[in-house]
Design a protein around this motif. Structure first.
Motif, PDB file in Angstrom:
ATOM      1  N   ASP A 232       3.693  -8.277   4.298  1.00 27.98           N
ATOM      2  CA  ASP A 232       2.695  -7.214   4.335  1.00 27.98           C
ATOM      3  C   ASP A 232       3.353  -5.859   4.078  1.00 27.98           C
ATOM      4  OD1 ASP A 232       0.375  -5.747   4.878  1.00 27.98           O
ATOM      5  OD2 ASP A 232       0.754  -5.709   7.028  1.00 27.98           O
ATOM      6  N   THR A 233       2.808  -5.102   3.131  1.00 21.85           N
ATOM      7  CA  THR A 233       3.403  -3.790   2.822  1.00 21.85           C
ATOM      8  C   THR A 233       3.120  -2.771   3.932  1.00 21.85           C
ATOM      9  OG1 THR A 233       1.431  -3.213   1.552  1.00 21.85           O
ATOM     10  CG2 THR A 233       3.313  -4.052   0.298  1.00 21.85           C
ATOM     11  N   ILE A 234       1.975  -2.899   4.590  1.00 20.41           N
ATOM     12  CA  ILE A 234       1.631  -1.905   5.627  1.00 20.41           C
ATOM     13  C   ILE A 234       2.576  -2.048   6.829  1.00 20.41           C
ATOM     14  CG2 ILE A 234      -0.138  -1.082   7.225  1.00 20.41           C
ATOM     15  CD1 ILE A 234      -2.259  -2.038   5.212  1.00 20.41           C
ATOM     16  N   SER A 235       2.719  -3.278   7.327  1.00 23.92           N
ATOM     17  CA  SER A 235       3.568  -3.471   8.512  1.00 23.92           C
ATOM     18  C   SER A 235       5.054  -3.346   8.183  1.00 23.92           C
ATOM     19  CB  SER A 235       3.292  -4.827   9.162  1.00 23.92           C
ATOM     20  OG  SER A 235       2.096  -4.768   9.888  1.00 23.92           O
ATOM     21  N   SER A 236       5.467  -3.810   6.993  1.00 25.85           N
ATOM     22  CA  SER A 236       6.903  -3.716   6.680  1.00 25.85           C
ATOM     23  C   SER A 236       7.297  -2.259   6.477  1.00 25.85           C
ATOM     24  CB  SER A 236       7.271  -4.565   5.456  1.00 25.85           C
ATOM     25  OG  SER A 236       6.582  -4.132   4.295  1.00 25.85           O
ATOM     26  N   GLY A 237       6.520  -1.512   5.672  1.00 27.26           N
ATOM     27  CA  GLY A 237       6.828  -0.094   5.465  1.00 27.26           C
ATOM     28  C   GLY A 237       6.718   0.678   6.764  1.00 27.26           C
ATOM     29  N   GLY A 238       5.702   0.332   7.578  1.00 30.72           N
ATOM     30  CA  GLY A 238       5.514   1.002   8.869  1.00 30.72           C
ATOM     31  C   GLY A 238       6.687   0.770   9.798  1.00 30.72           C
ATOM     32  N   THR A 239       7.205  -0.455   9.822  1.00 31.83           N
ATOM     33  CA  THR A 239       8.343  -0.774  10.701  1.00 31.83           C
ATOM     34  C   THR A 239       9.606  -0.064  10.213  1.00 31.83           C
ATOM     35  OG1 THR A 239       7.355  -2.922  11.185  1.00 31.83           O
ATOM     36  CG2 THR A 239       9.687  -2.709  11.656  1.00 31.83           C
ATOM     37  N   ILE A 240       9.821  -0.046   8.903  1.00 32.31           N
ATOM     38  CA  ILE A 240      11.019   0.625   8.349  1.00 32.31           C
ATOM     39  C   ILE A 240      10.941   2.131   8.614  1.00 32.31           C
ATOM     40  CG2 ILE A 240      12.263   1.159   6.199  1.00 32.31           C
ATOM     41  CD1 ILE A 240      11.327  -1.663   5.184  1.00 32.31           C
TER      42      ILE A 240
END
Ligand code: SF4
Length: 613
Positions: A348-356
């Motif tokens: 997921d781009t939302i959760s992966s980018g958000g976590t990074i």
């Protein structure tokens, strides 16, 4: 007998490798239509608090809607539902592409996946000819290779694939399911397929005929709805500039999240906007099945570091924020690249980018040291480091193993207060600032009403800019309203989008509610008017709420972290912040939910026909 359904669901037991069908439960369909509502009512009886989402006991459903296949506008999307391994509550993710319509053409209203296989397998569906096949040779491969290889083996390029990548196999908690460069991104549905060792599904159906209840009236209603949507202002913007078409405006109004939600204006935002994409790398629009809008972007980067191999799917607004303004990266081509590798990894781009970006924020504040994170030095705007971190997450290498569990796990490990992590019920919030549109405080903070914070399942950021929903009581109000009017507006919005999740219509597509009622009535044969539009929506939303309460959710989980509530010093929303607790109380009151337990009242449940649950 209801019309416009196929009347059966395909059931696959991965433990025994048994394949069967079961009839559509007409009672559930009559009360919840299809899609997420059907799945939620069905799964409510079979899943409980103790069910480990990544165990064979969890059940995953892939559902179509009753309008899919009728060519009603924007009804070709499909939905995947289960107990989420990421949040522990209702998991639901909606996806474009042509996978859903192909399932319906093959003769099924949905798929039910139970058990877990010992070895990797994939499912091949050719109408009633359904087989589980060995997928050992695909394990470890990206979604692009998997899709191409399976089509090749199947011998028909028009067969449609949905599959997981290495992130799903490695049980990354926010792994997704990818289909034809579209993704069912949220709540970790890809990790569930990974736990079941189901690498992919390939489907080809041959029956395009679908009987509706009243063909003449349906045709007429469909034309009216399609024409209405085609001529709307929202359609013009989404069609010409895509989902990031309003990014410049959001930068002005303070709605664009920047630098992990700590700033609200960015002088480089234009570099990543929909207008810039249209002027530089855009080749054409992409339309999901039966769509009249075409917000999808097909792009081509002809030279440079991020050169593409021909035309590929471009990033959507949420990904552009996630790997753009949230991380202070203004290189649009690099965002397109991150989008492509996220597709291939199946994450997921939302959760992966958000976590990074959460890691970058707390690292730069000094809350995390470089030696704790494999010597990495995350910095704002540095997409190469973000790419390294992403790879570690997908393969659970070093610090990636912790980050694969998400932002909350990161906060816990480094003793960072929950109020400084932009999540609700464990899920990263999406990218429409609640300080610039107070309704989004409800959409995120009361995400426990559905699958966690969402901009699709309650979307005042979108509807308040001119979607005509007066018929169901949604009258335009000020975006800074944090009074009864906003609570009521969002409560109705949430119900209406809950109905959308079951009839399955893309939330960008907004004929008048009465026009949607006509489509449902003439397709299914169910009596449907404005009263039913509201009743069904409310029933479906409360059904999801009941599921979450059964999983242990309480009113305390309906909260917003302080990082999303501190007023910004500059920008279009400077000095503004919603009174979340007040909004929450007003929302609960309107919904008739108990202020402490968060449960719907007995009277409300009775009125909705849910009192036996
Ligand atoms: S508007 Fe966009 S997301 Fe919605 S159905 Fe059309 S292409 Fe798909």
């Amino acid at each position: 007998m209801l019309k416009s359904y196929r009347g059966k669901l395909l059931k696959v037991n991965l433990t025994t490798h048994e394949i069967s069908t079961e009839p559509l439960n007409e009672d559930i369909a009559k009360n919840f239509l299809g899609g997420a509502g059907y799945a939620c009512r069905y799964l409510y009886d079979l899943i409980d608090k103790k069910t480990d989402p990544l165990s064979p006991e969890n059940i995953l459903m892939i559902m179509t809607g009753p309008l899919m296949g009728t060519f009603a506008p924007n009804t070709g999307r499909w939905v995947v539902c289960s107990k989420s391994p990421y949040t522990g509550i209702w998991g639901e993710s909606n996806c474009g592409s042509w996978f859903g319509p192909e399932i319906k053409k093959a003769g099924y209203d949905g798929l039910i996946v139970v058990g877990a296989s010992e070895k990797p397998v994939y499912l091949e569906i050719k109408d009633e000819n359904v087989k589980l096949k060995d997928a050992e040779f695909l394990w470890g491969k990206g979604t692009k290779y998997t899709t191409e290889k399976l089509k090749d083996l199947f011998g028909d390029d028009k067969a449609i694939v949905a599959c997981i990548g290495p992130a799903g196999e490695n049980l990354v908690k926010y792994a997704n399911i990818v289909s034809e460069e579209r993704a069912a991104g949220r709540t970790g549905m890809g990790a569930i397929l990974g736990s079941k060792k189901l690498k992919a599904i390939i489907v080809k159906g041959s029956n395009i005929k679908l009987e509706v209840a009243d063909q003449t009236k349906f045709k007429e209603a469909n034309k009216i709805a399609r024409d209405n949507v085609k001529s709307s202002f929202g359609t013009q913007v989404l069609g010409s500039l895509g989902t990031s078409g309003a990014l410049d405006m959001y930068n002005m109004t303070g709605e664009l999240p920047i630098k992990y939600f700590t700033e609200s204006q960015w002088d480089r935002a234009f570099n990543i906007s929909g207008a810039t994409m249209a002027e530089t790398i855009l080749v054409e629009n992409r339309f999901c099945n039966s769509c009249v809008i075409g917000c999808g972007r097909r792009i081509d980067i002809k030279e440079g570091k991020y050169r593409t191999e021909g035309v590929i799917e471009g990033p959507e607004y949420e990904t552009i924020v996630s790997y753009g303004s949230l991380l202070m990266n203004d290189n649009l081509e690099s965002i397109a690249y991150m989008n492509t590798i996220c597709f291939d990894y199946g994450i997921d781009t939302i959760s992966s980018g958000g976590t990074i970006s959460c890691l970058t924020h707390h690292y730069t504040l000094g809350n995390i040291n470089s030696e704790d994170i494999d010597g990495l030095k995350p910095e704002w705007g540095n997409i190469e480091i973000a790419e390294q971190i992403l790879k570690k997450i997908v393969y659970r290498e070093g610090i990636g193993d912790l980050l694969a569990e998400g932002s909350d796990a990161l906060g816990k490990e480094f003793k960072i207060p929950q109020d400084e992590i932009a999540t609700v019920v464990g899920l990263e919030v999406t990218y429409h600032e609640p300080r610039a549109n107070f309704g989004m405080a409800i959409a995120y903070g009361i995400g426990g009403a559905y699958r966690g914070p969402s901009h699709n399942q309650c979307d005042p950021y979108f509807t308040l800019v001119g979607v005509p929903l007066d018929e169901i009581g949604m009258k335009n109000i000020d975006r800074y309203n944090d009074d009864e009017e906003m609570a009521e507006y969002c409560a109705i919005d949430m119900d209406y989008r809950a109905l959308y999740s079951s009839m399955i219509m893309c939330s960008f597509c907004n004929p008048l509610p009465s026009q949607n009622a006509a489509l449902i009535e003439y397709a299914t044969g169910l009596k449907f008017g404005l009263e039913e539009i509201k009743l069904y929506g409310e029933r479906i939303l409360n059904m999801k709420r009941l599921f979450n309460l059964k999983m242990g959710l309480t009113a305390k989980d309906d909260r917003l972290p302080k990082i999303l509530l501190r007023p910004h010093k500059k920008g279009g929303s400077a000095g503004k912040t919603p009174n979340f607790e007040k909004l929450k109380n007003l929302f609960y009151k309107y919904k008739e939910w108990h202020p402490e337990t968060g449960k719907p009242s007995e009277t409300k449940l009775k009125q909705l026909g849910l009192d036996k649950l």
